[in-house]
Design a protein around this motif. Structure first.
Motif: not given
Length: 153
Positions: A114-139
């Motif tokens: 639940s802390q992982i914020r994927l791009p476009n709120h979707d799963v990753l379906r292809t090979i490549g590099t993706y920048s992922i945000n992680i919500h650790i705590y409040n801000d």
């Protein structure tokens, strides 16, 4: 209905804040799940007595979250191997659970899906590099690159 929040709730308030919500939301969700209590005079006095202890715990959690974010930022990137077809399309997908497991293994901190914020709120379906945000705590957020490679059989 006036309540005192016992937990941080998105779009409602932080722990200890006194808010007004609809009575059904309070009675059916917040109070049974121990996320809030009624804001009676007695409960307000009890909560104010516990306020100092809660503030020290919040500061401790904040510093631990900052340390976790720095550690994850130092990782820079993680690599996940998956089976794929000729065009680089994965057989299946890489979701937030897979990424959380890989980050937990690499950093040593327990990161939930639940802390992982994927791009476009979707799963990753292809090979490549993706920048992922992680919500650790409040801000506190952390950013990591996820590299998906073809698994050689």
């Amino acid at each position: 209905m006036k309540i005192i929040l016992l937990d941080n709730i998105d779009k409602l308030g932080n722990k200890g804040s006194e808010v007004v919500v609809r009575s059904g939301y309070a009675r059916n969700f917040l109070i049974p799940k121990s996320k809030a209590m009624l804001a009676t005079k007695k409960n307000i006095e009890i909560f104010k007595a516990q306020q100092l202890e809660l503030q020290s715990k919040a500061i401790e959690a904040q510093t631990q979250a900052e340390f976790c974010a720095k550690t994850i930022n130092r990782l820079g990137s993680i690599t996940i191997k998956a089976k794929s077809g000729v065009e680089g399309k994965l057989f299946g997908s890489i979701g937030s659970r897979d990424i959380a497991t890989a980050i937990t293994a690499a950093s040593g901190f327990n990161i939930s899906k639940s802390q992982i914020r994927l791009p476009n709120h979707d799963v990753l379906r292809t090979i490549g590099t993706y920048s992922i945000n992680i919500h650790i705590y409040n801000d506190i957020f952390s950013k990591i690159n996820v590299i998906i490679l073809d698994e050689i059989v």
